[in-house]
Write a protein that holds these residues in place. Structure first.
Motif, PDB file in Angstrom:
ATOM      1  N   PHE A 115       0.840  -1.211   0.000  1.00  0.00           N
ATOM      2  CA  PHE A 115       0.000   0.000   0.000  1.00  0.00           C
ATOM      3  C   PHE A 115       0.872   1.258   0.000  1.00  0.00           C
ATOM      4  O   PHE A 115       0.565   2.242  -0.671  1.00  0.00           O
ATOM      5  N   GLY A 116       1.959   1.201   0.757  1.00  0.00           N
ATOM      6  CA  GLY A 116       2.881   2.345   0.772  1.00  0.00           C
ATOM      7  C   GLY A 116       3.504   2.556  -0.601  1.00  0.00           C
ATOM      8  O   GLY A 116       3.647   3.690  -1.072  1.00  0.00           O
ATOM      9  N   GLY A 117       3.858   1.444  -1.274  1.00  0.00           N
ATOM     10  CA  GLY A 117       4.448   1.536  -2.606  1.00  0.00           C
ATOM     11  C   GLY A 117       3.467   2.139  -3.611  1.00  0.00           C
ATOM     12  O   GLY A 117       3.845   2.951  -4.455  1.00  0.00           O
ATOM     13  N   LEU A 118       2.193   1.735  -3.501  1.00  0.00           N
ATOM     14  CA  LEU A 118       1.171   2.310  -4.394  1.00  0.00           C
ATOM     15  C   LEU A 118       1.049   3.814  -4.159  1.00  0.00           C
ATOM     16  O   LEU A 118       0.948   4.597  -5.107  1.00  0.00           O
ATOM     17  N   LEU A 119       1.073   4.185  -2.881  1.00  0.00           N
ATOM     18  CA  LEU A 119       1.000   5.618  -2.569  1.00  0.00           C
ATOM     19  C   LEU A 119       2.211   6.359  -3.138  1.00  0.00           C
ATOM     20  O   LEU A 119       2.076   7.430  -3.728  1.00  0.00           O
ATOM     21  N   ALA A 120       3.380   5.751  -2.968  1.00  0.00           N
ATOM     22  CA  ALA A 120       4.596   6.398  -3.470  1.00  0.00           C
ATOM     23  C   ALA A 120       4.566   6.502  -4.988  1.00  0.00           C
ATOM     24  O   ALA A 120       5.123   7.441  -5.570  1.00  0.00           O
ATOM     25  N   SER A 121       3.902   5.520  -5.634  1.00  0.00           N
ATOM     26  CA  SER A 121       3.836   5.571  -7.100  1.00  0.00           C
ATOM     27  C   SER A 121       3.009   6.761  -7.576  1.00  0.00           C
ATOM     28  O   SER A 121       3.181   7.240  -8.693  1.00  0.00           O
ATOM     29  N   VAL A 122       2.108   7.228  -6.720  1.00  0.00           N
ATOM     30  CA  VAL A 122       1.358   8.442  -7.051  1.00  0.00           C
ATOM     31  C   VAL A 122       2.325   9.618  -7.185  1.00  0.00           C
ATOM     32  O   VAL A 122       2.212  10.431  -8.105  1.00  0.00           O
ATOM     33  N   PHE A 123       3.295   9.652  -6.270  1.00  0.00           N
ATOM     34  CA  PHE A 123       4.272  10.748  -6.310  1.00  0.00           C
ATOM     35  C   PHE A 123       5.366  10.499  -7.355  1.00  0.00           C
ATOM     36  O   PHE A 123       5.910  11.425  -7.933  1.00  0.00           O
TER      37      PHE A 123
END
Lengths: 149, 434
Positions: free
Chosen positions: B163-171
């Protein structure tokens, strides 16, 4: 409840209790009480080690053929605790409160993690391996522990 | 057959120590960042610099030290030694440290490239760590609350990082994803999955052990991590699908009950301790549990509040209490028991006589650092309402972490001096059991 090693696990708790009151006496500077409580605790621990080393471990080793494994490790930790018990006795004789409490803290942690390994791992292995010998070995363990009880 | 021998195999002392010494510098950096940000620091939870600060503490300090401590705890707790622990420690720590730095600088500098690099680095290092620890946990025959908790906590790192990686992929790549839902899931698995369930599993072991308290009731010890898992799975799925708000609320209330039960049980057991002496670890532990109860109260207030301004304040305060109040307190307290004991344990085969545990780390220094930690906690929490306090709060946080590092480094240097004289690598000192 009916496990062969149940009395040994219960005896761990009894030793903990003796430890706590002995340590408390020294912490409070009550050397008079400590002079009886500390030897009583170390005697109880020594009795426990004796029952394991003379009865439980040899039976386990004979039954499984494992002489270099967990029992060797437990014997080694018994030796480490004996060293600390000697340090406790020396600190008691010298009435050195700080040294005593430091050694007591060390012994407590060593004892607790040792008990945890026995209760979680070795005792269940013994109960399994020695199920057929429980009738003969059970009373030996119980009477061995009762010596100092 | 081999597995029966495993509980002999504690890792080399350099395995936990490299993690323990690597953590506090991140908390020093977080404190300095807080002071540098000043009054604007704790106003919005979406401030990228605040997100940088949070990850300095969560990955750099918390995850790093917890991951190192778990490698030490597994053989005793579960009779499960982690294969190739020194290799794993070097690789996973390098990954965690590099990943934390990349992610934090990604947030602080707004650098998409750093996010793009942080994702694979953190993902790979956590994957390797979970795989190796999972292997040990899968093979152990040990049972009980601790092993169960560890079996849930360790795999919880996977959804945390996904989930953190998905969030980071937004950035990193500007992907369009449901930010709020992913963030909720990321935070829940990080704190309530990995963090708190690991704390439960470790508490079952060390609370009775350190203070001679009664044991946690076996039913409670197994119910708490299982119910937490039920909450995490149910809540994540329903929240991501945006379904069944009433059931989600019910699950959240249940989890609040679980966390409360754990904190209360711990405080009650500690009151019943046979060992009457107070020590610094106990004080850290109590601080952590009281902060945990405050976190539950804030979470409940947040759940029933509709005003977005109040919600934001509650959530920032909750974060402060959870990270600084709960996890940093517990970790700090644990380190003050583990490090002197490991020093003693590893030294007593090499030298004689070995100084006892209390000579490894000065009690006054530990007590002083505890007071500074408490002051930093109070100050950071107050800074949520009094923004001008952010500067002293940050300096106190940095000071407390620096003091912790100083105390730990002193113990480690003492170990080195006693073990082999100066200049000897810790990695060469093998544990007593070999």
């Amino acid at each position: 409840m009916d496990h062969l090693t149940a009395p040994l696990a219960a005896h761990h708790k009894a030793c903990d209790e003796e430890f706590a009151i002995a340590e408390e006496a020294v912490a409070n500077g009550d050397w008079g009480r400590a002079s009886t409580l500390v030897p009583s605790f170390t005697q109880a621990l020594e009795t426990h080690f004796g029952v394991e080393e003379e009865h439980l471990f040899p039976a386990f080793e004979a039954s499984t053929g494992m002489t270099g494994g967990p029992t060797r490790m437990m014997r080694m930790e018994h030796m480490q605790m004996r060293t600390l018990m000697a340090d406790l006795a020396a600190a008691l004789a010298a009435r050195d409160r700080d040294e005593f409490l430091g050694c007591a803290e060390t012994l407590l942690l060593l004892m607790q993690q040792h008990n945890m390994k026995e209760e979680n791992i070795l005792y269940p292995m013994c109960d399994q391996a020695l199920a057929g010998h429980a009738k003969a070995l059970g009373p030996v363990i119980a009477s061995g522990l009762a010596v100092e009880a | 057959m081999q597995s029966t021998f495993e509980f002999e195999q504690a890792p080399p002392i350099s395995v936990p120590y490299r993690f323990f010494l690597g953590g506090p510098p991140f908390a020093v950096a977080a404190g300095l960042l807080l002071a540098w940000m000043g009054p604007a620091a704790l106003v919005s939870r979406w401030n990228p610099q605040l997100l940088a600060l949070v990850h300095l503490l969560t990955i750099g300090f918390m995850l790093q030290i917890m991951a190192g401590a778990l490698l030490q705890v597994l053989p005793v707790a579960a009779g499960a030694s982690v294969p190739r622990s020194l290799w794993l420690a070097v690789v996973s720590q390098a990954g965690l440290v590099c990943g934390a730095v990349l992610l934090v600088t990604g947030f602080a500098l707004g650098s998409a490239l750093n996010f793009k690099l942080a994702i694979p680095v953190l993902g790979a290092s956590v994957a390797v760590y979970v795989l190796f620890c999972g292997f040990a946990l899968a093979r152990t025959k040990a049972q009980g609350g601790t092993v169960l908790a560890l079996r849930i906590a360790v795999p919880s790192l996977v959804p945390t990082v996904v989930f953190g990686g998905l969030l980071a992929s937004v950035f990193g790549w500007g992907r369009q994803l449901p930010l709020m839902e992913l963030l909720g899931a990321h935070v829940a698995w990080a704190f309530l999955g990995w963090g708190l369930i690991l704390v439960m599993g470790v508490s079952y072991l060390v609370v009775p052990m350190f203070q001679l308290t009664p044991a946690y009731r076996p039913r409670l010890a197994t119910a708490l991590p299982l119910l937490s898992l039920l909450f995490l799975v149910g809540w994540t799925v329903l929240d991501l699908l945006d379904r069944a708000p009433a059931l989600r609320m019910l699950l959240a209330l249940m989890e609040a009950g679980v966390v409360t039960a754990f904190a209360v049980a711990t405080l009650v057991l500690q009151r019943q301790r046979r060992r009457k002496q107070d020590d610094v670890t106990l004080r850290f532990w109590r601080t952590g549990m009281i902060a945990l109860l405050a976190v539950v109260a804030l979470a409940l207030a947040d759940l029933f509040t509709t005003d977005p301004v109040i919600q934001e304040t509650l959530e920032i305060l909750l974060g402060v209490l959870l990270i600084v109040g709960v996890f940093m307190s517990l970790i700090n307290g644990m380190l003050y028991k583990i490090v002197p004991f490991l020093n003693w344990l590893h030294l007593q085969r090499v030298v004689s006589p070995v100084p006892n545990m209390k000579r490894m780390l000065d009690e006054k220094a530990m007590s002083g650092q505890f007071r500074m930690h408490l002051a930093s906690l109070v100050c950071v929490a107050l800074a949520v309402f009094l923004p001008w306090l952010a500067i002293p709060a940050g300096l106190l946080l940095a000071g407390s972490a620096l003091w912790l590092e100083w105390n730990l480094a002193g113990a480690v240097l003492l170990f080195r001096r006693l073990a082999r004289g100066p200049g000897v690598s810790l990695a060469t000192v093998r544990p007593v059991s070999r």
